[in-house]
Motif scaffolding. Structure first.
Motif, PDB file in Angstrom:
ATOM      1  N   ASP A   1       0.807  -1.226   0.000  1.00  0.00           N
ATOM      2  CA  ASP A   1       0.000   0.000   0.000  1.00  0.00           C
ATOM      3  C   ASP A   1       0.843   1.280   0.000  1.00  0.00           C
ATOM      4  O   ASP A   1       0.334   2.346  -0.324  1.00  0.00           O
ATOM      5  N   HIS A   2       2.104   1.166   0.390  1.00  0.00           N
ATOM      6  CA  HIS A   2       3.045   2.306   0.339  1.00  0.00           C
ATOM      7  C   HIS A   2       2.463   3.545   1.020  1.00  0.00           C
ATOM      8  O   HIS A   2       2.360   4.621   0.423  1.00  0.00           O
ATOM      9  N   ILE A   3       2.093   3.401   2.275  1.00  0.00           N
ATOM     10  CA  ILE A   3       1.491   4.491   3.043  1.00  0.00           C
ATOM     11  C   ILE A   3       2.576   5.429   3.596  1.00  0.00           C
ATOM     12  O   ILE A   3       3.654   4.986   3.997  1.00  0.00           O
ATOM     13  N   VAL A   4       2.248   6.721   3.607  1.00  0.00           N
ATOM     14  CA  VAL A   4       3.123   7.724   4.220  1.00  0.00           C
ATOM     15  C   VAL A   4       2.261   8.611   5.122  1.00  0.00           C
ATOM     16  O   VAL A   4       1.209   9.105   4.694  1.00  0.00           O
ATOM     17  N   TYR A   5       2.686   8.776   6.384  1.00  0.00           N
ATOM     18  CA  TYR A   5       2.002   9.664   7.324  1.00  0.00           C
ATOM     19  C   TYR A   5       2.820  10.952   7.446  1.00  0.00           C
ATOM     20  O   TYR A   5       4.026  10.906   7.724  1.00  0.00           O
ATOM     21  N   GLU A   6       2.150  12.087   7.272  1.00  0.00           N
ATOM     22  CA  GLU A   6       2.888  13.356   7.264  1.00  0.00           C
ATOM     23  C   GLU A   6       2.596  14.270   8.447  1.00  0.00           C
ATOM     24  O   GLU A   6       3.490  14.934   8.947  1.00  0.00           O
ATOM     25  N   LYS A   7       1.378  14.322   8.897  1.00  0.00           N
ATOM     26  CA  LYS A   7       1.032  15.277   9.958  1.00  0.00           C
ATOM     27  C   LYS A   7       0.250  14.597  11.075  1.00  0.00           C
ATOM     28  O   LYS A   7      -0.849  15.017  11.437  1.00  0.00           O
ATOM     29  N   LEU A   8       0.825  13.556  11.613  1.00  0.00           N
ATOM     30  CA  LEU A   8       0.174  12.853  12.717  1.00  0.00           C
ATOM     31  C   LEU A   8       0.209  13.696  13.981  1.00  0.00           C
ATOM     32  O   LEU A   8       1.215  14.348  14.278  1.00  0.00           O
ATOM     33  N   GLU A   9      -0.891  13.633  14.731  1.00  0.00           N
ATOM     34  CA  GLU A   9      -0.958  14.349  16.007  1.00  0.00           C
ATOM     35  C   GLU A   9      -1.376  13.367  17.108  1.00  0.00           C
ATOM     36  O   GLU A   9      -2.441  13.486  17.693  1.00  0.00           O
ATOM     37  N   LEU A  10      -0.525  12.398  17.343  1.00  0.00           N
ATOM     38  CA  LEU A  10      -0.762  11.428  18.406  1.00  0.00           C
ATOM     39  C   LEU A  10      -0.091  11.906  19.690  1.00  0.00           C
ATOM     40  O   LEU A  10       0.989  12.505  19.653  1.00  0.00           O
ATOM     41  N   ASP A  11      -0.742  11.632  20.806  1.00  0.00           N
ATOM     42  CA  ASP A  11      -0.178  12.010  22.108  1.00  0.00           C
ATOM     43  C   ASP A  11       0.724  10.875  22.584  1.00  0.00           C
ATOM     44  O   ASP A  11       0.274   9.912  23.200  1.00  0.00           O
ATOM     45  N   MET A  12       2.020  11.013  22.279  1.00  0.00           N
ATOM     46  CA  MET A  12       2.961   9.946  22.603  1.00  0.00           C
ATOM     47  C   MET A  12       3.205   9.803  24.098  1.00  0.00           C
ATOM     48  O   MET A  12       3.507   8.714  24.588  1.00  0.00           O
ATOM     49  N   GLU A  13       3.084  10.888  24.827  1.00  0.00           N
ATOM     50  CA  GLU A  13       3.240  10.791  26.281  1.00  0.00           C
ATOM     51  C   GLU A  13       2.122   9.949  26.886  1.00  0.00           C
ATOM     52  O   GLU A  13       2.366   9.118  27.773  1.00  0.00           O
ATOM     53  N   ALA A  14       0.899  10.164  26.392  1.00  0.00           N
ATOM     54  CA  ALA A  14      -0.231   9.357  26.876  1.00  0.00           C
ATOM     55  C   ALA A  14      -0.055   7.890  26.485  1.00  0.00           C
ATOM     56  O   ALA A  14      -0.402   6.981  27.245  1.00  0.00           O
ATOM     57  N   LEU A  15       0.513   7.656  25.298  1.00  0.00           N
ATOM     58  CA  LEU A  15       0.739   6.280  24.855  1.00  0.00           C
ATOM     59  C   LEU A  15       1.809   5.608  25.712  1.00  0.00           C
ATOM     60  O   LEU A  15       1.688   4.431  26.076  1.00  0.00           O
ATOM     61  N   LYS A  16       2.836   6.377  26.067  1.00  0.00           N
ATOM     62  CA  LYS A  16       3.896   5.811  26.896  1.00  0.00           C
ATOM     63  C   LYS A  16       3.401   5.520  28.311  1.00  0.00           C
ATOM     64  O   LYS A  16       3.875   4.597  28.971  1.00  0.00           O
ATOM     65  N   GLU A  17       2.418   6.299  28.772  1.00  0.00           N
ATOM     66  CA  GLU A  17       1.830   6.046  30.085  1.00  0.00           C
ATOM     67  C   GLU A  17       1.134   4.679  30.129  1.00  0.00           C
ATOM     68  O   GLU A  17       0.938   4.102  31.197  1.00  0.00           O
ATOM     69  N   LEU A  18       0.745   4.185  28.958  1.00  0.00           N
ATOM     70  CA  LEU A  18       0.126   2.859  28.861  1.00  0.00           C
ATOM     71  C   LEU A  18       1.173   1.748  28.803  1.00  0.00           C
ATOM     72  O   LEU A  18       0.825   0.581  28.607  1.00  0.00           O
ATOM     73  N   GLY A  19       2.444   2.122  28.966  1.00  0.00           N
ATOM     74  CA  GLY A  19       3.514   1.134  28.943  1.00  0.00           C
ATOM     75  C   GLY A  19       4.061   0.869  27.560  1.00  0.00           C
ATOM     76  O   GLY A  19       4.888  -0.033  27.372  1.00  0.00           O
TER      77      GLY A  19
END
Length: 607
Positions: A548-566
């Motif tokens: 599918d050759h996907i490219v993500y350019e402007k992601l706005e994920l909360d990585m701190e919240a994700l890291k809090e989940l381990g």
């Protein structure tokens, strides 16, 4: 006259041959036929094909995780969704769990599928044999039934219905009592109360009520009902504890689910013609022959034997039940009912009573065979020769020819033929024959080996270089199932019953991305069983592979919240152009020749 005599002689000879075959135990040949349908699976091995939606990506793990922790008494499975309650991962058939404890998942699943397929055939065969006395009709019905694409992960919840009906008939007729008790035990352990058990017990209870009203006592039918009920209570004791004693140890994410209404008559017609999810009966082209046979049988009712009339009454009741199931489904999806459910909490809010339609795969085949059996042996439509005048004798002879073995077999084939392409092309057997002959490059099918991509997961594990139990991973645009199957611990996942608190915590990670796509937001907020990293770019897709050759350019994920989940690592289906902004460090890109997936591996460096 001589021509008529020769024709009648041939018809009589064919009838004698057919009668001889019809009394033979043809289930032996049926099992050989089932074995033949498994040959492509043996040839392909892990290259074989199974539908993955709701099967390989979710329900299979209720067996894998329960099998892994069988006998340990653990209440939390740490691999999925940061640690999921074992009570929320109940398998559809506890009988199969030991397979996943002692065998690898592929071997266990394959054996489970073989058991389910053999039960589908034998249950339908002996049920039809008991109802009609015909081995040929039983072989036909069993052969069709075991070809239907019933997901093996649901155990006997779909395919075991004829087996239960056979047990009921045996108990009612006071025969094969011990065998019926053992078969009911098998069904209770290999099916699920919430999926089909409540439906089976409900219809059994209605039959008991009918017997009481007609003052027909039969203790064996009562004992069978109590026996199956006790099995379900024993297997699902935690569910009853939660429902009646309120001792659930968490609030399910299903409390936030929103039920949607659909147009009543449109829904009724669609279900009546096509059935619904996970219970593909592929019966549309059987409906007209069934109705025609019932009408014709009605005209010949006076000439039927007592047994023929009983079967005619059963066939009438059958079509009314099948129509009633569609009406009940439409009622459950009717706006006032849906609004009532949405106002409730707990079990009433999310329980799917409309799953009665899971009777359809067995119900439509039994209905067709029951209708056809009226012609098969009773021939109620012929004029009686001894009362016929000269002009009517030819008609009586014609009827006798019409009732000959060859004509009946031809008629059976002609009536079933319009449905044959759908039965063939949707069967797992056909999928794997096609895969064997053409390969994924032409078929587009995703094999077990390609989907779970064990070699790819091993590469990724080596690149990380740590014990998977020490960290968790999440996925972007791809299913977590391959990583979970390999042995990684995931912060995301697919479950129909996990803590609401975890869903709300996970939502913080994707909150800004959900604002970019209203459809995706509704999918997560109002359903949420797939707790994935949905986003504005690829929405709620999770099957984006290496091609599918996907490219993500402007992601706005909360990585701190994700890291809090381990979570410490991210498996992405495509390159993330703004990885630096998200505090992601690219470790590398990995794929193999056989893998469906390509993995961009990132480490989360956010504090």
């Amino acid at each position: 006259m001589s021509r008529w005599k020769n024709t009648l002689k041939k018809a009589k000879k064919a009838e004698e041959i057919l009668s001889g075959i019809d009394g033979f135990p043809l289930w032996i040949f049926g099992l050989l036929m089932v074995a033949v349908t498994f040959l492509p699976f043996f040839r392909l091995g892990r290259g074989c094909v199974f539908p993955f939606h709701d099967q390989l990506d979710e329900t299979l793990f209720t067996y894998v995780l329960n099998g892994k922790y069988l006998g340990t008494g653990t209440e939390i499975f740490p691999e999925l969704l940061g640690g999921i309650n074992a009570s929320g991962m109940q398998p559809a058939g506890v009988l199969f769990v030991p397979l996943y404890h002692f065998l690898d998942p592929f071997s266990a699943f394959f054996i489970q599928y073989a058991m389910v397929s053999a039960t589908a055939f034998l249950g339908m065969y002996f049920c039809v044999k008991e109802m009609t006395g015909s081995s040929i009709l039983a072989l036909t019905a069993g052969g069709i039934f075991c070809l239907l694409p019933s997901p093996p992960v649901y155990g006997l919840s779909v395919v075991g219905v004829p087996l239960v009906l056979y047990c009921f008939l045996c108990l009612y007729r006071k025969k094969n009592l011990a065998i019926s008790g053992l078969l009911l035990l098998y069904f209770g352990l290999a099916s699920h109360l919430v999926l089909i058990g409540y439906v089976v017990l409900g219809f059994w209870a209605l039959s008991l009520l009918w017997m009481l009203l007609r003052k027909k006592g039969n203790r064996w039918v009562w004992l069978g009902f109590l026996w199956l009920t006790s099995i379900y209570v024993a297997v699902n004791h935690s569910l009853f504890t939660e429902l009646f004693l309120g001792q659930g140890n968490y609030v399910s994410h299903r409390e936030e689910m929103v039920n949607y209404a659909t147009p009543f008559w449109e829904t009724v017609c669609d279900v009546f013609l096509n059935s619904a999810q996970h219970a593909e009966s592929l019966h549309k082209h059987l409906i007209l022959p069934i109705l025609l046979m019932l009408i014709i049988a009605g005209f010949g009712y006076r000439k039927m034997t007592e047994d023929g009339r009983r079967r005619f009454h059963a066939a009438l009741a059958g079509i009314l039940i099948l129509a009633g199931i569609a009406l009940f489904y439409g009622f459950c999806k009717w706006r006032p009912v849906v609004e009532f459910k949405n106002r409730q909490a707990g079990f009433l809010h999310y329980f799917q009573m409309e799953r009665v339609y899971w009777l359809y795969p067995a119900g439509w085949i039994l209905e067709f065979i029951l209708c056809f059996s009226l012609w098969w042996d009773a021939r109620p439509f012929c004029l009686r020769p001894e009362r016929a005048e000269l002009g009517e004798r030819k008609q009586s002879k014609l009827c006798r020819i019409a009732g000959s073995g060859i004509v009946k077999i031809l008629a059976l084939g002609i009536l079933l033929y319009p449905n044959w392409p759908e039965w063939k092309e949707n069967s797992y057997f056909y999928l794997n024959v096609n895969q064997l002959n053409n390969g994924s490059g032409i078929t587009g099918y995703i094999s077990w080996e390609s989907y779970y991509a064990e070699d790819l997961m091993r590469q990724v594990e080596e690149a990380i270089g740590r014990n998977p139990a020490e960290y968790r991973i999440a996925h972007l645009g791809m299913s977590p199932a391959p990583a979970l199957m390999y042995g990684f611990y995931t912060a995301d996942g697919y479950s129909n019953n996990y803590p609401l608190a975890y869903k709300q915590q996970f939502r913080r990670v994707i909150a800004r991305e959900l604002e970019k796509n209203e459809e995706t937001r509704l999918y997560f907020d109002e359903w949420g069983s797939r707790c994935y990293l949905f986003n504005g770019a690829t929405g709620n897709t999770w099957m984006l592979g290496k091609k599918d050759h996907i490219v993500y350019e402007k992601l706005e994920l909360d990585m701190e919240a994700l890291k809090e989940l381990g979570c410490e690592y991210l498996f992405s289906c495509g390159e993330i152009r703004n990885a630096d902004e998200l505090e992601l460090q690219l470790i590398g890109y990995y794929e193999t020749e056989t893998s469906y997936w390509g993995v961009w591996l990132y480490e989360i460096t956010a504090n």
